[in-house]
Design an enzyme around this catalytic site. Structure first.
Site, PDB file in Angstrom:
ATOM      1  N   GLU A  24      -4.027  15.950 -13.115  1.00  0.00           N
ATOM      2  CA  GLU A  24      -4.135  14.713 -13.911  1.00  0.00           C
ATOM      3  C   GLU A  24      -5.395  14.703 -14.771  1.00  0.00           C
ATOM      4  OE1 GLU A  24      -6.238  11.588 -12.843  1.00  0.00           O
ATOM      5  OE2 GLU A  24      -6.179  11.837 -10.652  1.00  0.00           O
ATOM      6  N   LYS A  86      -7.147   4.882 -20.274  1.00  0.00           N
ATOM      7  CA  LYS A  86      -6.580   5.198 -18.958  1.00  0.00           C
ATOM      8  C   LYS A  86      -5.110   4.760 -18.979  1.00  0.00           C
ATOM      9  CE  LYS A  86      -7.187   3.736 -14.147  1.00  0.00           C
ATOM     10  NZ  LYS A  86      -8.048   2.942 -13.250  1.00  0.00           N
ATOM     11  N   VAL A 106      -2.472   8.972 -11.642  1.00  0.00           N
ATOM     12  CA  VAL A 106      -1.506   9.618 -10.746  1.00  0.00           C
ATOM     13  C   VAL A 106      -0.095   9.178 -11.127  1.00  0.00           C
ATOM     14  CG1 VAL A 106      -0.666   9.647  -8.356  1.00  0.00           C
ATOM     15  CG2 VAL A 106      -3.104  10.000  -8.836  1.00  0.00           C
ATOM     16  N   ASP A 138      -3.998  -6.845  -6.472  1.00  0.00           N
ATOM     17  CA  ASP A 138      -4.344  -5.526  -7.022  1.00  0.00           C
ATOM     18  C   ASP A 138      -3.784  -4.407  -6.142  1.00  0.00           C
ATOM     19  OD1 ASP A 138      -5.365  -3.405  -8.373  1.00  0.00           O
ATOM     20  OD2 ASP A 138      -7.468  -4.010  -8.242  1.00  0.00           O
ATOM     21  N   SER A 140      -2.346  -0.510  -6.776  1.00  0.00           N
ATOM     22  CA  SER A 140      -2.233   0.531  -7.799  1.00  0.00           C
ATOM     23  C   SER A 140      -0.775   0.892  -8.076  1.00  0.00           C
ATOM     24  CB  SER A 140      -2.974   1.785  -7.344  1.00  0.00           C
ATOM     25  OG  SER A 140      -2.743   2.830  -8.255  1.00  0.00           O
ATOM     26  N   ALA A 141      -0.483   1.110  -9.354  1.00  0.00           N
ATOM     27  CA  ALA A 141       0.858   1.555  -9.748  1.00  0.00           C
ATOM     28  C   ALA A 141       1.169   2.950  -9.170  1.00  0.00           C
ATOM     29  CB  ALA A 141       0.973   1.571 -11.262  1.00  0.00           C
ATOM     30  N   ASP A 142       0.144   3.647  -8.684  1.00  0.00           N
ATOM     31  CA  ASP A 142       0.375   4.956  -8.047  1.00  0.00           C
ATOM     32  C   ASP A 142       1.361   4.828  -6.887  1.00  0.00           C
ATOM     33  OD1 ASP A 142      -1.595   5.845  -9.756  1.00  0.00           O
ATOM     34  OD2 ASP A 142      -3.064   6.298  -8.187  1.00  0.00           O
ATOM     35  N   LYS A 159      -8.271   6.411  -1.960  1.00  0.00           N
ATOM     36  CA  LYS A 159      -9.721   6.213  -2.126  1.00  0.00           C
ATOM     37  C   LYS A 159     -10.247   5.230  -1.087  1.00  0.00           C
ATOM     38  CE  LYS A 159      -9.975   7.319  -6.957  1.00  0.00           C
ATOM     39  NZ  LYS A 159      -8.598   6.984  -7.364  1.00  0.00           N
TER      40      LYS A 159
HETATM   41  N1  PSU Z   1      -8.846  10.909  -7.944  1.00  0.00           N
HETATM   42  C1  PSU Z   1     -10.181  11.097  -8.196  1.00  0.00           C
HETATM   43  N2  PSU Z   1     -10.733  10.388  -9.215  1.00  0.00           N
HETATM   44  C2  PSU Z   1     -10.012   9.512  -9.983  1.00  0.00           C
HETATM   45  C3  PSU Z   1      -8.623   9.328  -9.698  1.00  0.00           C
HETATM   46  C4  PSU Z   1      -8.099  10.052  -8.673  1.00  0.00           C
HETATM   47  O1  PSU Z   1     -10.841  11.881  -7.518  1.00  0.00           O
HETATM   48  O2  PSU Z   1     -10.571   8.870 -10.883  1.00  0.00           O
HETATM   49  C5  PSU Z   1      -7.801   8.360 -10.551  1.00  0.00           C
HETATM   50  C6  PSU Z   1      -6.308   8.691 -10.508  1.00  0.00           C
HETATM   51  O3  PSU Z   1      -5.872   8.923 -11.826  1.00  0.00           O
HETATM   52  C7  PSU Z   1      -5.655   7.463  -9.921  1.00  0.00           C
HETATM   53  C8  PSU Z   1      -6.582   6.386 -10.377  1.00  0.00           C
HETATM   54  O4  PSU Z   1      -4.351   7.278 -10.363  1.00  0.00           O
HETATM   55  O5  PSU Z   1      -7.863   6.978 -10.125  1.00  0.00           O
HETATM   56  C9  PSU Z   1      -6.368   5.076  -9.656  1.00  0.00           C
HETATM   57  O6  PSU Z   1      -6.618   4.020 -10.527  1.00  0.00           O
HETATM   58  P1  PSU Z   1      -6.137   2.527 -10.158  1.00  0.00           P
HETATM   59  O7  PSU Z   1      -6.783   2.217  -8.841  1.00  0.00           O
HETATM   60  O8  PSU Z   1      -6.659   1.680 -11.300  1.00  0.00           O
HETATM   61  O9  PSU Z   1      -4.652   2.547 -10.086  1.00  0.00           O
HETATM   62 MN    MN Z   2      -5.559  -1.939 -10.012  1.00  0.00          MN
END
Ligand code: PSU
Ligand code: MN
Length: 304
Positions: A24, A86, A106, A138, A140-142, A159
């Site tokens: 990604e 993003k 992701v 909140d 994530s769409a992941d 995370k």
């Molecule tokens: N893994 C990492 N660093 C990142 C990400 C993943 O080590 O920055 C990114 C990925 O692209 C993941 C995003 O989809 O963080 C999550 O963002 P959000 O929580 O806004 O969905």
């Molecule tokens: Mn979010």
């Protein structure tokens, strides 16, 4: 129909039916600082090649979806002066329409990988259910993408800034299998431990490939999550990150950070709080994931 541009290396790999690993780009543009982001992007591709698979880093350049990037593309994505958005599922049509540059999360990377028949994808840590999601909504769409898109995502766990229990519940409810590479405990991104069990321990890339072959052959639609703990040498123990995460989360509230800015903000806050240690750990774990993803992709080719 939307065009997808592949670079020569990926085109050749498709023709020769070689194993391909998707990578990604949000981690490059919004996850790591310059110039480590650029070096890491190159190192990840190298790691995949070293294992005997072909890397396909995915991004949108001038509104064009690219699977496998050129040298200049990586430079654009890594340069803090470029305007790179993003891009998650909802953002894809607009970035194409406006001919902008986009770094794929992701979720968006999974969508494009699946359209390109790439089944294995390596990242650092996936997004998930945020702490306090009961009121903030909140999530994530992941996670939704893992529910519906047939790609196996290799990560070091969700995370650690998230609510890991709620993230696991979400995945369970929606039928997304979570495997642990040589572990029974869910890894938590910078840390090897989370205190959360109930994942499926797998010992080899070949066993993971057979699992995927079985799932998709059934067929059971949707993705799978392989969690691969960061090495002992590079991990930051959970107890040590905990305070930084809490400070970072409080700061998002004080500064009223919202939406897609939250995760990059917190990662950057923890980079400063840890005096760069979190970045070193992040780079180590994502390389480790690229390596395992390549091994799984190679084994999966043998199954089909
Ligand atoms: N893994 C990492 N660093 C990142 C990400 C993943 O080590 O920055 C990114 C990925 O692209 C993941 C995003 O989809 O963080 C999550 O963002 P959000 O929580 O806004 O969905
Ligand atoms: Mn979010």
């Amino acid at each position: 129909m939307i065009d997808i541009t592949t670079n020569l290396e990926v085109q050749q790999a498709i023709q020769d039916k070689k194993p391909i690993v998707a990578l990604e780009s949000t981690i490059i543009s919004h996850g790591l600082p310059f110039p480590e982001n650029h070096k890491t992007a190159i190192a990840l591709e190298e790691e995949v090649r070293k294992q005997g698979a072909v890397p396909a880093t995915i991004a949108i350049i001038n509104g064009c979806i690219k699977v496998g990037l050129e040298t200049e593309d990586l430079e654009i994505l890594a340069d803090p002066k470029s305007q790179v958005e993003k891009i998650s599922r909802r953002d894809l049509p607009n970035i194409i329409q406006t001919r902008g540059h986009g770094a794929t999360t992701v979720a968006a990377t999974m969508i494009i990988a699946a359209k390109s028949n790439i089944q294995i994808f390596a990242t650092g840590g996936i997004g998930g259910v945020h702490r306090g999601a009961q009121t903030s909504f909140d999530i994530s769409a992941d996670l939704q993408e893992l529910v519906k898109t047939n790609v196996c995502v290799v990560c070091a766990g969700p995370k650690a800034i998230l609510d890991l229990n709620l993230t696991m519940e979400y995945l369970e409810t929606n039928g997304v299998p979570v495997l642990g590479y040589r572990t029974t405990e869910l890894p938590a991104f910078w840390s090897r431990n989370s205190g959360i069990y109930g994942i499926l321990p797998y010992q080899t890339a070949s066993e993971i490939a057979s699992f995927l072959n079985l799932k998709w052959g059934f067929p059971l639609a949707g993705g799978a999550l392989v969690t691969n703990p960061v090495s002992d040498a590079d991990e930051i123990p959970e107890l040590q990150v905990r305070a930084w995460i809490e400070d970072a989360l409080n700061e998002t509230k004080t500064q009223k950070v919202t939406g897609k800015e939250i995760t990059p903000f917190i990662l950057d806050y923890i980079r400063l709080a840890s005096e760069g240690r979190s970045v070193k750990t992040n780079i180590s774990l994502v390389k480790n994931n690229a390596k395992l993803a390549a091994q799984i992709a190679i084994e999966l080719k043998k199954c089909t």
